[in-house]
Design a protein around this motif. Structure first.
Motif, PDB file in Angstrom:
ATOM      1  N   VAL A  75       0.833  -1.205   0.000  1.00  0.00           N
ATOM      2  CA  VAL A  75       0.000   0.000   0.000  1.00  0.00           C
ATOM      3  C   VAL A  75       0.868   1.256   0.000  1.00  0.00           C
ATOM      4  O   VAL A  75       0.530   2.258  -0.637  1.00  0.00           O
ATOM      5  CB  VAL A  75      -0.957  -0.009   1.216  1.00  0.00           C
ATOM      6  CG1 VAL A  75      -1.621   1.355   1.393  1.00  0.00           C
ATOM      7  CG2 VAL A  75      -2.010  -1.091   1.050  1.00  0.00           C
ATOM      8  N   GLN A  76       1.997   1.213   0.699  1.00  0.00           N
ATOM      9  CA  GLN A  76       2.904   2.363   0.734  1.00  0.00           C
ATOM     10  C   GLN A  76       3.541   2.635  -0.626  1.00  0.00           C
ATOM     11  O   GLN A  76       3.875   3.777  -0.951  1.00  0.00           O
ATOM     12  CB  GLN A  76       3.997   2.124   1.777  1.00  0.00           C
ATOM     13  CG  GLN A  76       3.517   2.132   3.218  1.00  0.00           C
ATOM     14  CD  GLN A  76       2.916   3.479   3.602  1.00  0.00           C
ATOM     15  OE1 GLN A  76       3.493   4.537   3.345  1.00  0.00           O
ATOM     16  NE2 GLN A  76       1.736   3.432   4.217  1.00  0.00           N
ATOM     17  N   ILE A  77       3.696   1.594  -1.421  1.00  0.00           N
ATOM     18  CA  ILE A  77       4.335   1.725  -2.740  1.00  0.00           C
ATOM     19  C   ILE A  77       3.318   2.151  -3.791  1.00  0.00           C
ATOM     20  O   ILE A  77       3.665   2.823  -4.764  1.00  0.00           O
ATOM     21  CB  ILE A  77       4.984   0.382  -3.137  1.00  0.00           C
ATOM     22  CG1 ILE A  77       6.073   0.006  -2.133  1.00  0.00           C
ATOM     23  CG2 ILE A  77       5.572   0.440  -4.542  1.00  0.00           C
ATOM     24  CD1 ILE A  77       6.528  -1.433  -2.249  1.00  0.00           C
ATOM     25  N   PRO A 105     -10.947  -4.199 -13.669  1.00  0.00           N
ATOM     26  CA  PRO A 105      -9.765  -3.579 -13.060  1.00  0.00           C
ATOM     27  C   PRO A 105      -9.973  -3.344 -11.564  1.00  0.00           C
ATOM     28  O   PRO A 105     -11.081  -3.027 -11.123  1.00  0.00           O
ATOM     29  CB  PRO A 105      -9.645  -2.250 -13.818  1.00  0.00           C
ATOM     30  CG  PRO A 105     -10.341  -2.478 -15.113  1.00  0.00           C
ATOM     31  CD  PRO A 105     -11.478  -3.410 -14.797  1.00  0.00           C
ATOM     32  N   LEU A 106      -8.920  -3.511 -10.797  1.00  0.00           N
ATOM     33  CA  LEU A 106      -8.950  -3.221  -9.364  1.00  0.00           C
ATOM     34  C   LEU A 106      -8.520  -1.774  -9.161  1.00  0.00           C
ATOM     35  O   LEU A 106      -7.512  -1.339  -9.725  1.00  0.00           O
ATOM     36  CB  LEU A 106      -8.004  -4.160  -8.618  1.00  0.00           C
ATOM     37  CG  LEU A 106      -8.352  -5.653  -8.695  1.00  0.00           C
ATOM     38  CD1 LEU A 106      -7.151  -6.486  -8.308  1.00  0.00           C
ATOM     39  CD2 LEU A 106      -9.533  -5.963  -7.800  1.00  0.00           C
ATOM     40  N   ARG A 107      -9.237  -1.036  -8.358  1.00  0.00           N
ATOM     41  CA  ARG A 107      -8.939   0.379  -8.164  1.00  0.00           C
ATOM     42  C   ARG A 107      -8.713   0.661  -6.681  1.00  0.00           C
ATOM     43  O   ARG A 107      -9.507   0.245  -5.837  1.00  0.00           O
ATOM     44  CB  ARG A 107     -10.060   1.253  -8.719  1.00  0.00           C
ATOM     45  CG  ARG A 107     -10.356   0.961 -10.191  1.00  0.00           C
ATOM     46  CD  ARG A 107     -11.280   1.979 -10.822  1.00  0.00           C
ATOM     47  NE  ARG A 107     -11.679   1.568 -12.152  1.00  0.00           N
ATOM     48  CZ  ARG A 107     -10.930   1.682 -13.244  1.00  0.00           C
ATOM     49  NH1 ARG A 107      -9.724   2.214 -13.151  1.00  0.00           N
ATOM     50  NH2 ARG A 107     -11.380   1.281 -14.423  1.00  0.00           N
ATOM     51  N   GLY A 108      -7.615   1.353  -6.413  1.00  0.00           N
ATOM     52  CA  GLY A 108      -7.283   1.678  -5.034  1.00  0.00           C
ATOM     53  C   GLY A 108      -6.172   0.792  -4.501  1.00  0.00           C
ATOM     54  O   GLY A 108      -6.095  -0.389  -4.823  1.00  0.00           O
ATOM     55  N   ALA A 109      -5.321   1.374  -3.673  1.00  0.00           N
ATOM     56  CA  ALA A 109      -4.138   0.676  -3.180  1.00  0.00           C
ATOM     57  C   ALA A 109      -4.486  -0.549  -2.340  1.00  0.00           C
ATOM     58  O   ALA A 109      -3.836  -1.592  -2.454  1.00  0.00           O
ATOM     59  CB  ALA A 109      -3.266   1.644  -2.391  1.00  0.00           C
ATOM     60  N   ARG A 128       5.495   6.551  -6.963  1.00  0.00           N
ATOM     61  CA  ARG A 128       4.575   5.468  -6.603  1.00  0.00           C
ATOM     62  C   ARG A 128       4.060   4.785  -7.872  1.00  0.00           C
ATOM     63  O   ARG A 128       4.095   5.349  -8.966  1.00  0.00           O
ATOM     64  CB  ARG A 128       3.399   6.001  -5.780  1.00  0.00           C
ATOM     65  CG  ARG A 128       3.779   6.401  -4.351  1.00  0.00           C
ATOM     66  CD  ARG A 128       2.548   6.669  -3.530  1.00  0.00           C
ATOM     67  NE  ARG A 128       2.878   6.894  -2.119  1.00  0.00           N
ATOM     68  CZ  ARG A 128       1.980   7.081  -1.166  1.00  0.00           C
ATOM     69  NH1 ARG A 128       0.686   7.050  -1.463  1.00  0.00           N
ATOM     70  NH2 ARG A 128       2.346   7.276   0.084  1.00  0.00           N
ATOM     71  N   VAL A 129       3.536   3.587  -7.667  1.00  0.00           N
ATOM     72  CA  VAL A 129       2.970   2.832  -8.786  1.00  0.00           C
ATOM     73  C   VAL A 129       1.560   3.358  -9.059  1.00  0.00           C
ATOM     74  O   VAL A 129       0.699   3.329  -8.174  1.00  0.00           O
ATOM     75  CB  VAL A 129       2.914   1.324  -8.467  1.00  0.00           C
ATOM     76  CG1 VAL A 129       2.198   0.570  -9.592  1.00  0.00           C
ATOM     77  CG2 VAL A 129       4.314   0.773  -8.244  1.00  0.00           C
ATOM     78  N   VAL A 130       1.329   3.825 -10.276  1.00  0.00           N
ATOM     79  CA  VAL A 130       0.012   4.357 -10.629  1.00  0.00           C
ATOM     80  C   VAL A 130      -0.779   3.379 -11.501  1.00  0.00           C
ATOM     81  O   VAL A 130      -2.006   3.464 -11.583  1.00  0.00           O
ATOM     82  CB  VAL A 130       0.129   5.718 -11.343  1.00  0.00           C
ATOM     83  CG1 VAL A 130       0.693   6.767 -10.408  1.00  0.00           C
ATOM     84  CG2 VAL A 130       0.982   5.609 -12.602  1.00  0.00           C
TER      85      VAL A 130
END
Length: 307
Positions: free
Chosen positions: A210-212, A233-237, A287-289
């Protein structure tokens, strides 16, 4: 594109160039190989005299592959409407040996150089998949391979002015999706984020992932209806992190390593000696977007020694 023949005078020497073009157009190696094969069939179907009349065999081959790719793209769009879940391009292992672009002059505009350097990155390949067939062919032939708009117009059967508009529309899509945000100067940061992602994923560390991940990250998985994958698609950390960590439970003994994916650092997950997932990450702002995980076995053949 500069008018030039092949360096050896042997059209077969351009097979790598044609494969690179066709992969960018079609998104899978199997379709690309079919397009290249058909290109050579059309070349050798001509009489020796007709072939001798071709001033630049390379340009002829590339334009012919472009026409074939356009036709295949049109039919592929219909096939993908029935595809189970999200469709992602087939990931390519290693440094992509056919990534050299012929015919571009030195000192190009930096934006053009960026498009060329990332022209097989998963980020750009995904955006290419959102374009219309004509947009995709025009963008690749003009912005990546350096053909002029009058030359491209012969391939897509549109006016040069229409081709210019298609290229503008395609570039707008690229900018909107943040492709190119990870420029060469940030390659070290990209590698660091990939490494951190691997460590957290391998450890089953949801909080670490989640931090990444960017809070608004989108994660897309492609199982093709053959293996388990998220249909949407999955959305959100939080959701994305739980999905990746959940893979460790679903397949105990999963081994995750860093490797080159489409010429950039990515991740490869193996189970009992076979590659079962290839993951590409788009990094922006540290961060990974975007995260793309290809699980469809049909798209992992090249990663399993051609089996």
């Amino acid at each position: 594109m500069r008018d030039e023949a092949t360096s050896t005078g042997n059209p077969e020497a351009d097979r790598g160039v044609l494969l690179g073009l066709s992969y960018r157009l079609l998104g899978t190696l199997s379709d690309a190989e079919d397009a290249v094969q058909e290109t050579y069939v059309r070349w050798y179907r001509m009489s020796p005299h007709q072939r001798q009349e071709v001033r630049s065999p390379r340009a002829w081959l590339i334009k012919t592959a472009g026409r074939i790719g356009l036709d295949m793209l049109t039919s592929a769009r219909a096939r993908r409407e029935t595809y189970v879940g999200e469709w992602l391009p087939e990931p390519v292992p290693g440094d992509v040996p056919w990534n050299d672009i012929p015919g571009r002059a030195d000192g190009e505009d930096p934006a053009v150089q960026l498009v060329q350097s990332e022209s097989v990155s998963m980020a750009l390949m995904v955006v290419l998949g959102t374009m219309t067939p004509a947009e995709r062919v025009v963008f690749i032939l003009h912005d990546v391979f350096g053909f002029t708009f009058p030359e491209v117009s012969e391939v897509v059967d549109r006016s040069p002015a229409a081709c210019r508009q298609l290229a503008t529309s395609a570039r707008r899509r690229v900018r909107r999706e943040r492709v190119g945000s990870t420029v060469a100067a940030d390659a070290e940061e990209h590698s660091r984020i990939v490494r951190s992602f691997r460590r957290a994923w391998s450890a089953g560390d949801v909080a670490g992932l989640v931090q990444i991940l960017d809070p608004q990250v989108t994660a897309v998985t492609d199982g093709g209806g053959v293996v388990s994958a998220s249909i949407a698609p999955l959305r959100g950390a939080q959701d994305a992190a739980k999905f990746f960590v959940g893979a460790l439970t679903r397949q105990p003994g999963l081994v995750i390593v860093e490797d080159q994916v489409n010429g950039q650092p990515g991740l490869v997950a193996s189970h009992e000696g076979r590659v079962v997932a290839v993951v590409s990450l788009l990094v922006d702002g540290g961060r990974v977007v975007e995260a793309w995980a290809v699980r469809n076995p049909e798209k992992l053949v090249a990663w399993n020694h051609g089996e």
